[in-house]
Write an enzyme that holds these catalytic residues in place. Sequence first.
Site, PDB file in Angstrom:
ATOM      1  N   LYS A 115     -17.810  12.296   9.190  1.00  0.00           N
ATOM      2  CA  LYS A 115     -17.644  11.075   9.989  1.00  0.00           C
ATOM      3  C   LYS A 115     -18.972  10.351  10.135  1.00  0.00           C
ATOM      4  CE  LYS A 115     -13.509  12.423  12.547  1.00  0.00           C
ATOM      5  NZ  LYS A 115     -12.953  12.772  13.855  1.00  0.00           N
ATOM      6  N   LYS A 197      -1.637  15.887   1.169  1.00  0.00           N
ATOM      7  CA  LYS A 197      -0.721  16.235   2.248  1.00  0.00           C
ATOM      8  C   LYS A 197      -0.243  14.981   2.970  1.00  0.00           C
ATOM      9  CE  LYS A 197      -3.471  17.582   6.220  1.00  0.00           C
ATOM     10  NZ  LYS A 197      -4.010  18.470   7.151  1.00  0.00           N
ATOM     11  N   LYS A 200      -1.021  11.133   8.801  1.00  0.00           N
ATOM     12  CA  LYS A 200      -0.766  10.138   9.838  1.00  0.00           C
ATOM     13  C   LYS A 200      -1.467   8.825   9.529  1.00  0.00           C
ATOM     14  CE  LYS A 200      -1.360  13.406  13.536  1.00  0.00           C
ATOM     15  NZ  LYS A 200      -1.895  13.725  14.849  1.00  0.00           N
TER      16      LYS A 200
END
Length: 336
Positions: A115, A197, A200
């Site tokens: 990040k 995968k 979201k």
Amino acid sequence: MSTERKVVLTCAQPTGNLHIGNYLGAIRNWAELLDDYECYFGIVDMHAITVPYVPAELRRSSLDTLALYVACGLDPERCRLFLQSHVTGHTELAWILGCVTPLGQLERMTQFKDKARRQGERVNAGLLYYPVLMAADILLYNADLVPVGEDQKQHVELCRDIAHKFNNTYSETFRLPDVYVPSTGARIRSLQDPERKMSKSDDNTNGALYLLDEPRVLRKKIMSAVTDSGSEIVAREDKPGVTNLLTIWSAATGRPIAELEEACRGLSGYAPFKELVADAVVSLLEPIQLRYKALAEDKSRLESIIAQGAEAAQKRAWRTLSKVTRKTGFVERPRK
Ligand code: TRP
């Protein structure tokens, strides 16, 4: 006896839409633990503010996530569902734990490095401190088992190191939590890119089957799922798209994949196969959607679930917090 049950704790951020991968791979497995463990499920709104966000959306998604958890079977009568910011102790404990955590260890965390690299100069201190807050989430409840996915294992490892360090510095206080790996749990992949995968945060929302997608949307996404060349309906490494659909179907119905492959023999083409998968997904999600809608319309019930969860969580949190502050050397708080 209930007081001797092991404690399971896991938390999730209230960001994004929950999808069928979250349900089949995680939430449904947690629901199976309710009778055997004392379970705590937190919605970590304080973790959510480590990255740019919109306050009104955070409030909305915190409530939505909680309602959806209940709809998915996390029965508030049999577990403690709470919002992290409602329980005094998470940040207090995080501060104390931070003071026994080497800075270098935080700087080496994979997720922080990823990040931070992406955010450059704008990276805030909260992002660095994130794993300490997560350790506090776990240790505040003295959890034995922490169900998390692969990407969070390093954080639980760090939590163990911190617990160990605290125990050594002061005296035996925390249990060292273990990652809980469920015996079953389907790994669901993106419908558009079955090598990855289901996520979201995917830009392509057609890749994910969201729990609150309308039946017609679910069908449409499944019908346009990427399949493989050939026409065989089998789960095989060179057929990731078909394998993923079979996995979803099997997880949704509890029928073994071999049995489903057998049932598909004689079908011509992928379309009728996909329709069967869609039927299974729609029937799996329908009751969840109905329960969610009922709860979303019943504000006072949702409020009372939140209050009840916060109270139960707070009770356990106080116990840890008062023990920890005493050991740390703080003067006992004046009683009111
Ligand atoms: N970091 C976790 C995630 O993003 C969420 C989390 C916060 C968590 N506190 C936790 C998970 C405590 C398990 C236990 O998925």
